[in-house]
Design a protein around this motif. Structure first.
Motif, short mmCIF file in Angstrom:
data_model
loop_
_atom_site.label_atom_id
_atom_site.label_comp_id
_atom_site.label_asym_id
_atom_site.label_seq_id
_atom_site.Cartn_x
_atom_site.Cartn_y
_atom_site.Cartn_z
N GLN A 212 0.88 -0.78 -0.33
CA GLN A 212 0.33 0.25 -0.16
C GLN A 212 1.22 1.61 -0.06
OE1 GLN A 212 -2.71 0.27 3.50
NE2 GLN A 212 -4.53 1.39 2.17
N TRP A 213 1.93 1.50 1.01
CA TRP A 213 2.98 2.64 0.62
C TRP A 213 3.71 2.85 -0.70
CZ3 TRP A 213 1.78 6.62 3.15
CH2 TRP A 213 1.36 6.72 4.28
N ALA A 214 3.84 1.68 -1.14
CA ALA A 214 4.65 1.78 -2.32
C ALA A 214 3.73 2.10 -3.24
CB ALA A 214 5.26 -0.14 -2.97
N GLU A 215 2.91 1.60 -3.18
CA GLU A 215 1.45 2.30 -4.32
C GLU A 215 1.22 3.34 -4.15
OE1 GLU A 215 -0.07 2.75 -7.52
OE2 GLU A 215 0.68 0.61 -7.17
N ARG A 216 0.87 4.28 -3.43
CA ARG A 216 0.69 5.21 -2.31
C ARG A 216 2.46 6.04 -3.25
NH1 ARG A 216 -1.20 4.26 3.63
NH2 ARG A 216 -3.26 4.29 3.00
N ALA A 217 3.80 5.74 -2.97
CA ALA A 217 5.46 6.50 -3.33
C ALA A 217 4.91 6.54 -5.14
CB ALA A 217 6.23 5.46 -2.32
N ARG A 218 3.75 5.88 -5.16
CA ARG A 218 3.96 5.51 -6.95
C ARG A 218 2.52 7.01 -7.64
NH1 ARG A 218 3.54 -0.55 -6.48
NH2 ARG A 218 5.86 -1.50 -6.82
N ALA A 258 14.70 -2.37 6.85
CA ALA A 258 13.89 -3.85 7.12
C ALA A 258 12.89 -3.29 6.33
CB ALA A 258 13.84 -4.93 7.58
N ALA A 259 12.06 -2.00 6.68
CA ALA A 259 10.72 -1.89 6.21
C ALA A 259 11.51 -1.07 5.27
CB ALA A 259 10.07 -0.75 6.81
N ALA A 260 12.14 -0.77 5.19
CA ALA A 260 12.32 0.90 4.09
C ALA A 260 12.90 -0.20 2.92
CB ALA A 260 13.49 1.48 5.07
N MET A 261 14.43 -1.12 3.19
CA MET A 261 14.41 -1.65 2.29
C MET A 261 13.42 -2.72 1.23
SD MET A 261 18.51 -2.76 3.34
CE MET A 261 17.82 -3.71 5.44
N ALA A 262 12.73 -3.05 2.18
CA ALA A 262 11.52 -3.58 1.60
C ALA A 262 10.81 -2.94 0.22
CB ALA A 262 10.14 -3.99 2.42
N LEU A 263 10.43 -1.14 0.61
CA LEU A 263 9.72 -1.03 -0.35
C LEU A 263 10.70 -0.39 -1.41
CD1 LEU A 263 8.42 1.47 2.48
CD2 LEU A 263 6.98 0.31 1.31
N ILE A 264 12.09 -0.35 -1.14
CA ILE A 264 12.63 -0.26 -2.41
C ILE A 264 12.74 -1.28 -3.56
CG2 ILE A 264 14.82 0.02 -2.71
CD1 ILE A 264 16.09 1.76 -0.38
N GLU A 265 12.35 -2.06 -2.62
CA GLU A 265 12.78 -4.05 -3.32
C GLU A 265 11.78 -4.15 -4.27
OE1 GLU A 265 12.48 -8.58 -3.49
OE2 GLU A 265 12.93 -7.08 -1.62
N ARG A 266 10.14 -3.07 -3.26
CA ARG A 266 9.36 -2.91 -4.66
C ARG A 266 9.00 -1.71 -5.21
NH1 ARG A 266 8.07 -6.01 0.18
NH2 ARG A 266 5.97 -7.15 0.69
N LEU A 267 9.88 -0.71 -5.49
CA LEU A 267 9.55 0.28 -5.94
C LEU A 267 10.68 0.27 -7.38
CD1 LEU A 267 9.06 2.38 -3.64
CD2 LEU A 267 7.14 2.32 -5.18
N GLY A 268 11.83 -0.79 -6.81
CA GLY A 268 12.57 -0.27 -8.22
C GLY A 268 13.71 0.19 -8.23
N ALA A 269 13.27 0.95 -6.92
CA ALA A 269 14.21 2.27 -6.78
C ALA A 269 15.41 2.18 -5.82
CB ALA A 269 13.72 3.17 -5.97
N SER A 270 16.33 1.35 -6.05
CA SER A 270 17.78 1.61 -5.22
C SER A 270 18.73 1.56 -6.40
CB SER A 270 17.85 0.04 -4.91
OG SER A 270 17.56 -1.16 -6.08
#
Length: 270
Positions: A212-218, A258-270
């Protein structure tokens, strides 16, 4: 609307020194002086909290700049001596000392500055307008971006939203907290702080919550505003895109990286 490239989204945490991150985020044998170097290779931004409590040496900002990779950005908490006062419009000298005290050593790695009010500070339209007039758009050729973290529900008004928009200052989105949530777009960037990590979740949040947070960021990066967050001002037409800064703060702090890295993985933002 098609979202902007994921490179517009930066995900991070608050600070990089915390004992409980040893062995959970940092390798147990990593020397402490290399923690920022390590963190900046696994995250894409960090909010520096120490600037809220006191001045840092110019040499420290220069060292932090040099220890982090190209493209990495720091957000800074503005000093409490500017924000914890009855009359915000009298903060001019403190703001000037802060901006001339070494922060510009970050150069291109200087991200937004978070001007955080205490939870009990209520909205005084005249005083807050005069305060915003004190925030410059650049200093010594370095562009400045300002984020306004207000925590009292008295700010949940169209008047505050329009005031922030006039100054192109982002209203900090407080996620998963008891603070007032104002998700109106008011600047060319979005600044979010999410505070709901829990001990019983390996990644701080459940998989669904992270999605949900990844989708909000998108959505923010694509120029829109998520429809499931509270807004109070006049809706804006979607823009071509916005930069997004999202920090996992507070909550069960040991899980925040861990939460931040999980979001980065979801977003492909690394």
């Amino acid at each position: 609307m098609k979202a902007s490239p994921a490179s517009r989204i930066r995900i991070g945490i608050g600070g990089w020194i915390y004992p409980d991150w040893r062995g959970t985020f940092y390798p147990v044998d990593l020397v402490q002086r290399r923690e920022l170097e390590y963190a900046s290779r696994h995250l894409t931004t960090i909010e520096i909290n120490s600037t809220y409590y006191g001045a840092q040496r110019p040499e420290s900002f220069a060292r932090w700049r040099d220890e982090t990779p190209d493209g990495f950005l720091f957000a800074l908490k503005a000093p409490r001596f500017a924000m914890n006062r009855r009359v915000l419009a009298e903060a001019g000298p403190t703001i000037e000392r802060f901006l001339t005290g070494g922060v510009l050593q970050l150069g291109a790695k200087l991200g937004p500055i978070n001007w955080q009010l205490t939870p009990g500070k209520r909205f005084d339209p005249e005083d807050y307008a005069r305060f915003l007039e004190l925030l410059p758009t650049e200093a010594e050729g370095v562009p400045l971006r300002h984020a306004l973290e207000v925590r009292d529900t008295s700010f949940c008004t169209p008047e505050f939203v329009e005031l922030a928009r006039r100054h192109a200052a982002a209203i900090v989105v407080s996620g998963d907290s008891d603070y007032a949530q104002i998700a109106d777009a008011s600047a060319p960037f979005v600044y979010a702080r999410i505070m709901g990590t829990r001990e019983n979740e390996r990644l701080g949040y459940s998989s669904g919550e992270l999605d949900q947070w990844a989708e909000r960021a998108r959505t923010w990066a694509g120029g829109d505003t998520p429809g499931d967050l509270a807004t109070f001002g006049k809706p804006l037409a979607a823009k071509a895109g916005r930069d997004v800064f999202l920090y996992v703060i507070s909550g069960y702090k040991a899980r925040n990286p861990a939460a931040a890295m999980a979001l980065i993985e979801r977003l492909g933002a690394s």
